[in-house]
Design a protein around this motif. Structure first.
Motif, PDB file in Angstrom:
ATOM      1  N   ILE A   1     -11.223  -3.998  11.799  1.00 53.82           N
ATOM      2  CA  ILE A   1      -9.921  -3.901  11.112  1.00 53.82           C
ATOM      3  C   ILE A   1      -9.786  -5.038  10.114  1.00 53.82           C
ATOM      4  CG2 ILE A   1      -7.417  -3.960  11.415  1.00 53.82           C
ATOM      5  CD1 ILE A   1      -7.710  -2.590  14.001  1.00 53.82           C
ATOM      6  N   LEU A   2     -10.180  -6.248  10.530  1.00 54.12           N
ATOM      7  CA  LEU A   2     -10.048  -7.391   9.623  1.00 54.12           C
ATOM      8  C   LEU A   2     -10.893  -7.186   8.369  1.00 54.12           C
ATOM      9  CD1 LEU A   2      -9.913 -10.511  11.964  1.00 54.12           C
ATOM     10  CD2 LEU A   2      -8.088  -9.034  11.182  1.00 54.12           C
ATOM     11  N   ASP A   3     -12.046  -6.529   8.522  1.00 52.68           N
ATOM     12  CA  ASP A   3     -12.868  -6.249   7.342  1.00 52.68           C
ATOM     13  C   ASP A   3     -12.158  -5.291   6.387  1.00 52.68           C
ATOM     14  OD1 ASP A   3     -14.855  -7.907   8.131  1.00 52.68           O
ATOM     15  OD2 ASP A   3     -16.135  -6.355   8.998  1.00 52.68           O
ATOM     16  N   ILE A   4     -11.499  -4.279   6.967  1.00 52.59           N
ATOM     17  CA  ILE A   4     -10.731  -3.350   6.121  1.00 52.59           C
ATOM     18  C   ILE A   4      -9.637  -4.115   5.383  1.00 52.59           C
ATOM     19  CG2 ILE A   4      -9.218  -1.330   6.125  1.00 52.59           C
ATOM     20  CD1 ILE A   4     -10.680  -0.361   8.623  1.00 52.59           C
ATOM     21  N   PHE A   5      -8.947  -4.978   6.108  1.00 51.03           N
ATOM     22  CA  PHE A   5      -7.875  -5.781   5.505  1.00 51.03           C
ATOM     23  C   PHE A   5      -8.438  -6.660   4.389  1.00 51.03           C
ATOM     24  CE2 PHE A   5      -4.777  -5.918   9.374  1.00 51.03           C
ATOM     25  CZ  PHE A   5      -4.510  -4.595   9.168  1.00 51.03           C
ATOM     26  N   GLU A   6      -9.553  -7.280   4.681  1.00 53.29           N
ATOM     27  CA  GLU A   6     -10.122  -8.224   3.721  1.00 53.29           C
ATOM     28  C   GLU A   6     -10.477  -7.501   2.423  1.00 53.29           C
ATOM     29  OE1 GLU A   6     -13.641 -10.121   5.096  1.00 53.29           O
ATOM     30  OE2 GLU A   6     -13.513 -11.730   3.645  1.00 53.29           O
ATOM     31  N   GLU A   7     -11.010  -6.295   2.571  1.00 55.23           N
ATOM     32  CA  GLU A   7     -11.423  -5.556   1.381  1.00 55.23           C
ATOM     33  C   GLU A   7     -10.226  -5.175   0.521  1.00 55.23           C
ATOM     34  OE1 GLU A   7     -14.868  -2.378   0.896  1.00 55.23           O
ATOM     35  OE2 GLU A   7     -13.091  -1.550   1.838  1.00 55.23           O
ATOM     36  N   SER A   8      -9.143  -4.753   1.181  1.00 60.02           N
ATOM     37  CA  SER A   8      -7.995  -4.279   0.410  1.00 60.02           C
ATOM     38  C   SER A   8      -7.066  -5.390  -0.046  1.00 60.02           C
ATOM     39  CB  SER A   8      -7.195  -3.265   1.236  1.00 60.02           C
ATOM     40  OG  SER A   8      -7.558  -1.962   0.862  1.00 60.02           O
ATOM     41  N   PHE A   9      -6.866  -6.413   0.778  1.00 59.69           N
ATOM     42  CA  PHE A   9      -5.831  -7.410   0.453  1.00 59.69           C
ATOM     43  C   PHE A   9      -6.402  -8.794   0.197  1.00 59.69           C
ATOM     44  CE2 PHE A   9      -4.422  -5.042   4.386  1.00 59.69           C
ATOM     45  CZ  PHE A   9      -4.175  -3.869   3.700  1.00 59.69           C
ATOM     46  N   GLY A  10      -7.687  -8.971   0.418  1.00 59.78           N
ATOM     47  CA  GLY A  10      -8.284 -10.268   0.137  1.00 59.78           C
ATOM     48  C   GLY A  10      -8.096 -11.310   1.206  1.00 59.78           C
ATOM     49  N   SER A  11      -7.474 -10.958   2.319  1.00 62.22           N
ATOM     50  CA  SER A  11      -7.311 -11.948   3.380  1.00 62.22           C
ATOM     51  C   SER A  11      -7.396 -11.249   4.720  1.00 62.22           C
ATOM     52  CB  SER A  11      -5.967 -12.660   3.243  1.00 62.22           C
ATOM     53  OG  SER A  11      -4.944 -11.704   3.262  1.00 62.22           O
ATOM     54  N   ARG A  12      -7.692 -12.033   5.738  1.00 64.89           N
ATOM     55  CA  ARG A  12      -7.947 -11.439   7.042  1.00 64.89           C
ATOM     56  C   ARG A  12      -6.790 -11.583   8.011  1.00 64.89           C
ATOM     57  NH1 ARG A  12     -13.340 -10.695   8.037  1.00 64.89           N
ATOM     58  NH2 ARG A  12     -13.245 -11.391  10.177  1.00 64.89           N
ATOM     59  N   LEU A  13      -6.014 -12.628   7.872  1.00 66.14           N
ATOM     60  CA  LEU A  13      -4.983 -12.878   8.885  1.00 66.14           C
ATOM     61  C   LEU A  13      -3.588 -12.900   8.274  1.00 66.14           C
ATOM     62  CD1 LEU A  13      -5.095 -13.353  11.928  1.00 66.14           C
ATOM     63  CD2 LEU A  13      -4.920 -15.778  11.473  1.00 66.14           C
ATOM     64  N   LEU A  14      -3.388 -13.731   7.255  1.00 64.11           N
ATOM     65  CA  LEU A  14      -2.076 -13.882   6.637  1.00 64.11           C
ATOM     66  C   LEU A  14      -2.135 -13.190   5.285  1.00 64.11           C
ATOM     67  CD1 LEU A  14      -1.763 -17.644   7.494  1.00 64.11           C
ATOM     68  CD2 LEU A  14      -0.847 -15.765   8.800  1.00 64.11           C
ATOM     69  N   HIS A  15      -1.607 -11.973   5.223  1.00 64.81           N
ATOM     70  CA  HIS A  15      -1.884 -11.140   4.063  1.00 64.81           C
ATOM     71  C   HIS A  15      -0.853 -11.276   2.943  1.00 64.81           C
ATOM     72  CE1 HIS A  15      -4.471  -9.280   7.034  1.00 64.81           C
ATOM     73  NE2 HIS A  15      -3.417  -9.142   7.793  1.00 64.81           N
ATOM     74  N   SER A  16       0.437 -11.283   3.335  1.00 62.30           N
ATOM     75  CA  SER A  16       1.522 -11.234   2.335  1.00 62.30           C
ATOM     76  C   SER A  16       1.273 -10.107   1.339  1.00 62.30           C
ATOM     77  CB  SER A  16       1.661 -12.556   1.579  1.00 62.30           C
ATOM     78  OG  SER A  16       1.759 -13.603   2.479  1.00 62.30           O
ATOM     79  N   TYR A  17       0.935  -8.950   1.861  1.00 58.88           N
ATOM     80  CA  TYR A  17       0.536  -7.835   1.016  1.00 58.88           C
ATOM     81  C   TYR A  17       1.741  -7.042   0.533  1.00 58.88           C
ATOM     82  CZ  TYR A  17      -1.788  -3.423  -0.205  1.00 58.88           C
ATOM     83  OH  TYR A  17      -2.224  -2.302  -0.833  1.00 58.88           O
ATOM     84  N   TYR A  18       2.789  -7.021   1.334  1.00 58.42           N
ATOM     85  CA  TYR A  18       3.991  -6.290   0.914  1.00 58.42           C
ATOM     86  C   TYR A  18       4.857  -7.201   0.049  1.00 58.42           C
ATOM     87  CZ  TYR A  18       2.784  -3.450   5.032  1.00 58.42           C
ATOM     88  OH  TYR A  18       2.146  -2.693   5.968  1.00 58.42           O
ATOM     89  N   THR A  19       5.462  -6.607  -0.949  1.00 57.37           N
ATOM     90  CA  THR A  19       6.469  -7.343  -1.709  1.00 57.37           C
ATOM     91  C   THR A  19       7.740  -6.504  -1.698  1.00 57.37           C
ATOM     92  OG1 THR A  19       5.710  -6.244  -3.697  1.00 57.37           O
ATOM     93  CG2 THR A  19       4.846  -8.437  -3.315  1.00 57.37           C
ATOM     94  N   PRO A  20       8.885  -7.103  -1.958  1.00 63.41           N
ATOM     95  CA  PRO A  20      10.092  -6.286  -2.042  1.00 63.41           C
ATOM     96  C   PRO A  20       9.901  -5.209  -3.109  1.00 63.41           C
ATOM     97  CG  PRO A  20      10.671  -8.593  -1.951  1.00 63.41           C
ATOM     98  CD  PRO A  20       9.186  -8.533  -2.105  1.00 63.41           C
ATOM     99  N   GLY A  21      10.017  -3.969  -2.712  1.00 64.39           N
ATOM    100  CA  GLY A  21       9.845  -2.876  -3.665  1.00 64.39           C
ATOM    101  C   GLY A  21       8.513  -2.174  -3.584  1.00 64.39           C
ATOM    102  N   GLY A  22       7.529  -2.783  -2.961  1.00 66.94           N
ATOM    103  CA  GLY A  22       6.235  -2.105  -2.909  1.00 66.94           C
ATOM    104  C   GLY A  22       5.138  -2.952  -2.324  1.00 66.94           C
ATOM    105  N   LEU A  23       4.001  -2.945  -3.010  1.00 66.44           N
ATOM    106  CA  LEU A  23       2.828  -3.669  -2.530  1.00 66.44           C
ATOM    107  C   LEU A  23       2.328  -4.584  -3.640  1.00 66.44           C
ATOM    108  CD1 LEU A  23       1.050  -0.455  -1.250  1.00 66.44           C
ATOM    109  CD2 LEU A  23       2.317  -2.031   0.174  1.00 66.44           C
ATOM    110  N   MET A  24       1.538  -5.570  -3.256  1.00 66.65           N
ATOM    111  CA  MET A  24       0.974  -6.497  -4.238  1.00 66.65           C
ATOM    112  C   MET A  24       0.055  -5.775  -5.216  1.00 66.65           C
ATOM    113  SD  MET A  24       1.511  -9.865  -4.181  1.00 66.65           S
ATOM    114  CE  MET A  24       2.366 -11.032  -3.163  1.00 66.65           C
TER     115      MET A  24
END
Lengths: 152, 375
Positions: B147-170
């Motif tokens: 799962i962490l590999d999937i996260f890393e590929e899409s969001f660039g980080s493994r644990l602390l993503h901060s991928y969501y922003t108000p209104g949508g996604l990064m």
């Protein structure tokens, strides 16, 4: 219970309660002296049955300190928000609700720790996060931190 | 020699004494100190001492904009970082009455569930380790890595993503995201059977967890123990069902409820929840609609004056955010009702008159994350 009926019921118990308009949940400002009486009835009465205190927040509104209680009933699915306020910033104190809802025990310790609001009748009124010898209450708006940790 | 034998012996069974468990202890999973009052091996009282990792996140929030607050919430319950982010986003979107694109809702729901599986995997491996089964730790971490590999590929980080922003996604998801997620589900469906073989049906494990730390439904509600721990006591408290957000109302899944309320019950609820999460992902992953990955938002977000409450179902229970705004770009008060903080309150009640080894099992079954307690 519907909002109107709930309002009637609360005003029946505490006639001085003021409802605040346009809120997410029905919100009432309760005089602090009457709060414990109201809380006990909200918990005990079968048609109210507020058995779940899901949030307890200490707030500093600038001049007033206070606590916001979010209550819900798991059986009847109605929610209410209650506020108590005081202008006494030296020795603010409210009655505890930890005997009604056990979850309040930790919440109230947190409020005492960070806002300096005491709860009369609480079984264990100690600080929860900070050291016992910490001076001041950091979440208050007028708190100044000498070593400048909080100010970014 | 005779004199020594005749000395009065203070029986350890009669006297109460204290033991400090933590702040550095493998089974507290972080810096939590429990002052345990014991009589012999029997626990008489547990007093948690928190604050070793108290960073004053709520105070920091009063100086930060809503976009910045997202990054702080990652650091509360770092094992369900996405879900914490989601709560802030929903709060801001609700207050501004922004309608986010369907695509965003689908992606967020899928990622939340992936995050929940990852969190439960880590809980499972540390639960096994706390009870002496080190194999669990390796198995759990091995699978979580996918799962962490999937996260890393899409969001660039493994644990602390901060991928969501108000209104949508990064940014939009990686082109591989759907395929890799489906591969993972296929893989994990096989592996979760190993988990059951290794722990769930293990006699030693059953003896150490069944009937240990029994919590009644009334206690769960009164102590506010939400999430899987509350549902093991038969309390239907799943926010995803009660107050649906994202696209949980479009997916079919069961709220796992049990009535035993003991450590074993809490264990089984989480195991079944992982299966339900996979079910949700499978239903949504092929149906992500095309569209924008974010709604149009102003660069400076100011919430209208008022009070807002938003809750989501994090991996540990009900995460609530209470926000007071005066119309400025920073909130007046931001309160996080974190599940671990509330769930910790019941530890004393559950472990009284149990053995000290059971305290470890009960603590592990509550799945506490310490930065989530201290904030």
């Amino acid at each position: 219970m519907e909002a109107e009926k709930l309002k009637g019921k609360i005003l029946e118990i505490v006639p001085e309660a003021q409802q605040e308009e346009n809120k997410q949940f029905p919100t009432f400002l309760i005089p602090s002296g009457k709060f414990k009486h109201l809380a006990t009835l909200l918990k005990e009465e079968k048609e109210l049955d507020f058995d779940y205190l899901f949030c307890l927040t200490g707030v500093d509104w600038g001049t007033e300190l206070g606590v916001v209680y979010h209550l819900t009933s798991t059986s009847l699915n109605h929610t209410v928000e209650l506020k108590v306020k005081t202008e006494n910033r030296e020795t603010p104190e409210f009655d505890t609700v930890a005997d009604l809802w056990k979850t309040a025990e930790f919440f109230e310790r947190e409020v005492w720790d960070l806002f300096g609001i005491r709860f009369a009748g609480h079984p264990d009124m100690r600080r929860i996060f900070l050291e016992e010898d910490w001076v001041g209450f950091p979440m208050r708006k007028d708190y100044t931190d000498e070593v400048n940790i909080v100010e970014l | 020699m005779k004199e020594i034998i005749n000395l009065p012996v203070h029986s350890i069974e009669e006297e109460e004494y204290h033991i400090n468990m933590g702040p550095q202890h493998p089974s507290t999973h972080g810096v939590l100190r429990l002052v345990v009052t014991l009589q012999g091996e029997t626990v008489k009282k547990v007093q948690p001492h928190c604050g070793y990792i108290h960073r004053g996140i709520e105070k920091m929030c009063e100086k930060d904009t809503y976009q910045q607050i997202i990054h702080l919430t990652d650091r509360m319950d770092y094992l369900s970082a996405h879900i914490n982010n989601h709560a802030v986003c929903l709060l801001v979107e609700g207050a501004l009455e922004v309608e986010v694109p369907e695509r965003v809702k689908y992606i967020r729901t899928i990622i939340d569930e992936l995050n929940r599986i990852a969190s439960h995997q880590l809980w499972w491996c540390s639960f096994g380790m706390d009870l002496g089964g080190l194999t669990c730790f390796f198995y759990g971490l091995r699978d979580r890595e996918h799962i962490l590999d999937i996260f890393e590929e899409s969001f660039g980080s493994r644990l602390l993503h901060s991928y969501y922003t108000p209104g949508g996604l990064m940014q939009d998801i990686h082109p591989n995201f759907q395929k890799r997620t489906k591969d993972f589900i296929k893989y994990f469906r096989k592996k979760i059977k190993d988990y059951d073989k290794l722990l769930s049906g293990n006699v030693i494990f059953e003896n150490r967890s069944q009937g240990i730390g029994v919590m009644s439904k009334e206690d769960a509600i009164n102590y506010g123990v939400s999430g899987p721990s509350g549902r093991a006591s038969g309390w239907s408290c799943d926010i995803r069902k009660k107050y649906p957000y994202g696209v949980y109302d479009k997916a079919e899944f069961n709220e796992i409820l049990r009535t035993d309320g003991d450590t074993y019950g809490r264990y089984m609820v989480r195991m079944d929840e992982m299966r339900e999460s996979m079910k949700i992902i499978e239903q949504l992953i092929d149906n992500i609609p095309e569209g924008d990955y974010t709604a149009k938002m102003k660069p400076i977000i100011k919430l209208p004056a008022g009070e807002y409450y938003q809750r989501v179902e994090s991996a540990r229970g009900e995460l609530g955010i209470y926000c007071i705004s005066d119309g400025n770009k920073t909130p007046v008060r931001m309160k996080f009702r974190t599940p671990s903080f509330v769930n910790l309150g019941v530890l004393d009640k559950l472990s009284r008159d149990m053995k000290i080894a059971d305290l470890v099992a009960i603590g592990a079954s509550l799945d506490l994350v310490i930065p989530d307690i201290d904030r």
